[in-house]
Design a protein around this motif. Structure first.
Motif, mmCIF file in Angstrom:
data_model
loop_
_atom_site.group_PDB
_atom_site.id
_atom_site.type_symbol
_atom_site.label_atom_id
_atom_site.label_comp_id
_atom_site.label_asym_id
_atom_site.label_seq_id
_atom_site.Cartn_x
_atom_site.Cartn_y
_atom_site.Cartn_z
ATOM 1 N N LEU A 71 6.561 8.470 -6.693
ATOM 2 C CA LEU A 71 6.938 8.398 -5.461
ATOM 3 C C LEU A 71 8.138 7.126 -5.173
ATOM 4 N N ALA A 72 7.566 6.168 -5.871
ATOM 5 C CA ALA A 72 8.760 5.025 -5.576
ATOM 6 C C ALA A 72 10.173 5.271 -6.192
ATOM 7 N N GLN A 73 10.178 6.010 -7.378
ATOM 8 C CA GLN A 73 11.518 6.407 -7.798
ATOM 9 C C GLN A 73 12.279 7.184 -7.083
ATOM 10 N N SER A 74 11.603 8.306 -6.529
ATOM 11 C CA SER A 74 12.304 9.293 -5.445
ATOM 12 C C SER A 74 12.828 8.354 -4.247
ATOM 13 N N LEU A 75 12.167 7.415 -3.842
ATOM 14 C CA LEU A 75 12.756 6.704 -2.596
ATOM 15 C C LEU A 75 13.827 5.681 -3.148
ATOM 16 N N GLY A 76 14.243 5.450 -4.267
ATOM 17 C CA GLY A 76 15.135 4.474 -4.859
ATOM 18 C C GLY A 76 14.578 2.985 -5.234
ATOM 19 N N ALA A 112 0.904 -1.143 0.047
ATOM 20 C CA ALA A 112 0.058 -0.092 -0.203
ATOM 21 C C ALA A 112 0.910 1.236 0.014
ATOM 22 N N MET A 113 0.378 2.265 -1.030
ATOM 23 C CA MET A 113 1.428 3.341 -1.035
ATOM 24 C C MET A 113 0.725 4.460 -0.130
ATOM 25 N N ILE A 114 1.431 5.162 0.603
ATOM 26 C CA ILE A 114 0.917 6.136 1.301
ATOM 27 C C ILE A 114 1.706 7.575 1.138
ATOM 28 N N ASP A 115 0.922 8.603 0.934
ATOM 29 C CA ASP A 115 1.593 9.960 0.807
ATOM 30 C C ASP A 115 0.663 10.943 1.094
#
Lengths: 239, 361
Positions: free
Chosen positions: B228-233, B203-206
């Motif tokens: 979002l995922a890319q910004s976190l690596g 689950a993605m939370i932002d």
């Protein structure tokens, strides 16, 4: 100056033992209520909290004669509560050693509460939350987590209370008088000797004794505190 | 089955989390400050939601409309915190026993000895928490929570305070807990490799909202998830099988589907499963197999999706499993790679990170 100035008389020993008895009972008496009030003030918010806080601390800032006088008005043989106690149970605390315990307890209570409150509020709240999430009821959390972790501060509070009680003068003499063998504790005995011609030697002997007891209490407190800190793994930091 | 619909307003931060969970492990993934820890605290009952409801296995734990708010000690939800929060005055055995001893005999679904063996903490029994290493502390904290036989285990960034080496040592224990004990978990992290190692369900939370739930490789095609995922690596986690060991040459040969993969030497028996990670930006693409090159790994596959993230392109390649590859837009244009193209994914053995092998009994 003769050898007799080093000899402690029976009445002096009686004063010493009475002081220790009064201080010990006083410390015992305020232990549980002190922790309870400290917990209330550290953890809870409720109506009248600042009033309770102020009331508890009042004896610390008042001239000791005032609490003594109030106790006399309340618990003396003519006092509201005193008369009721006398009539219902045949108990009188005025001018007895139990009265001396009550007077010291009132005076020592704020010291105990201050110390215990600080210690309780410094226990990591997340540890308490962790204990709760493991299934522990709030009372169990307090008894098994908060209390053991706050123990060093609580011990300090108890030793402070014990020492304060040993030194109590104003409230005691006002409330229960200065009766040899009953309410004449060390400070009262010292005061009495200083008022007697030729009483200086006895006063000096008792003053030295007072210092020795206070010193011993502080050393015991320090030892207990270090032991308690070691138990929670904080004592090693200084080694 | 867990049904979450919780609202919490504090200051100008608003959390509004809605989702239902029916997978063994859910990875809750998002940047710091997104509300992950707040959500967990509300589920555990340590923080009171402003409104909403929480239903676990049909039982209402919280419902603002019905006035239900079960106290945390009655919820039977275990939590492992980022800093282990072991009780400093108790030794390891007493820490482990703390919740276990509060259970009635018939509620003790897990045996004390079983957990102690699983997490390998038996030799630490008489030690105090301050004598333990970070990794040992987290193992004890995990054991302490598991021993309460929770119906749900919340893991709030349990590895965030550990260095990479320790992290990789603890993760297999979590995997074991998941595989052997079958306790449902919500695993919070902002490290995608940790989550993908345990589960593909996320689950993605932002900014206080759950923006997507489902399988990671399906969600990644949605732009907002991708950004979002890319910004976190972005990391690929590959589950491979050991075929050959070459200790003299420092590598292990493994297979992934029908393809071969050369990874740094790992201590594992032949035939066992090992998991490895490779960052999306450590993989290069080629339109044909490259000969005479030091790069050992060339996985062939078909491009099935291309997404733009800022100035970078993210290519999903089906090599038997989904592999995410991050390249520049220019290189895609130059090579004329598009959806359906056959490509080779090139990456050095040294850029592969290993998870220690799990020895399932």
């Amino acid at each position: 100056m003769t050898a007799s100035m080093y000899l402690i008389s029976a009445t002096e020993i009686a004063a010493l033992m009475l002081s220790i008895k009064v201080a010990a009972y006083c410390t015992l008496a305020i232990c549980v209520p002190g922790i309870a009030v400290a917990w209330l003030l550290a953890k809870k918010s409720f109506l009248g909290k600042s009033l309770l806080d102020s009331l508890v601390h009042l004896p610390l800032v008042l001239p000791p004669v005032v609490p003594g006088f109030l106790l006399l008005l309340l618990l003396g043989s003519q006092g509201v509560l005193g008369q009721w106690l006398q009539q219902s149970f045949g108990i009188s605390v005025a001018f007895t050693w139990i009265g001396a315990v009550i007077a010291s307890a009132v005076m020592a209570f704020p010291l105990m509460v201050r110390s215990a409150r600080l210690a309780i509020s410094q226990v990591d709240k997340r540890l308490e939350a962790a204990a709760q999430s493991l299934g522990a009821h709030p009372l169990r959390v307090f008894l098994t987590i908060t209390l053991p972790l706050a123990l060093p501060g609580i011990v300090t509070g108890l030793v402070l209370a014990f020492s304060r009680s040993l030194g109590e003068f104003g409230a005691t003499i006002t409330f229960v008088g200065n009766i040899e063998g009953e309410t004449r504790t060390l400070p009262l005995a010292i005061y009495t000797y200083t008022q007697l011609p030729g009483g200086d030697n006895a006063a000096i002997r008792l003053a030295v004794l007072s210092m020795l007891i206070a010193l011993a209490a502080l050393m015991v407190s320090d030892w207990l505190e270090r032991k308690a800190l070691r138990r929670i793994g904080q004592g090693l930091k200084h080694d | 089955m867990i049904d979450i619909d919780l609202k919490c307003i504090q200051g100008n931060f608003e959390l509004n989390a809605k989702c239902s969970i029916d997978t063994p492990v859910l990875g809750l993934f998002g940047p710091s400050g997104a509300g992950k820890s707040t959500l967990l605290a509300m589920i555990a009952g340590l923080k009171k939601p402003t409104a909403g409801h929480l239903i676990v296995d049909g039982e209402y734990l919280f419902d603002s409309a019905k006035g239900i708010d079960l106290a945390p000690h009655k919820r039977r939800i275990g939590t492992v915190f980022q800093d282990s929060l072991l009780f400093p005055h108790l030794n390891v055995r007493d820490n482990l026993n703390y919740g276990f001893n509060l259970l009635a005999k018939k509620q003790q679904r897990l045996k004390f000895s079983q957990i102690v063996e699983l997490l390998e903490v038996g030799h630490l029994f008489t030690q105090k928490p301050h004598q333990l290493s970070g990794g040992e502390k987290q193992r004890v904290a995990l054991g302490r929570a598991l021993l309460t036989s929770p119906r749900l285990l919340l893991l709030d960034e349990p590895l965030a305070s550990l260095d990479v080496r320790l992290k990789r040592q603890i993760l297999p224990f979590l995997r074991r807990a998941k595989d052997e004990l079958k306790i449902p978990m919500i695993y919070v992290s902002h490290a995608i490799d940790e989550i993908l190692y345990l589960t593909s369900q996320i689950a993605m939370i932002d900014a206080g909202k759950i923006i997507a739930t489902g399988k990671f490789h399906e969600l990644i095609h949605e732009q907002k998830v991708l950004v979002l995922a890319q910004s976190l690596g972005l990391e690929n986690v590959l589950h491979t099988q050991v075929l050959e060991q070459h200790p003299n040459h420092g590598y292990s040969l493994t297979s992934i589907g029908t393809q071969l993969l050369v990874i740094p030497l790992i201590e594992a028996v032949i035939g066992s499963q090992v998991s490895v990670t490779i960052a999306a930006n450590n993989i290069a693409l080629s339109t044909k197999r490259v000969e005479g090159i030091s790069i050992q790994n060339q996985l062939v596959g078909k491009v099935n999706d291309i997404q733009q993230v800022g100035t970078r392109m993210l290519v999903s390649v089906d090599v038997g499993v989904q592999l995410l590859v991050e390249v520049t837009a220019k290189s895609l244009l130059d090579m004329q790679i598009g959806q359906g193209s056959t490509v080779f994914c090139l990456f050095k053995t040294q850029s592969i990170q290993l998870f220690p092998a799990i020895n399932l009994q």
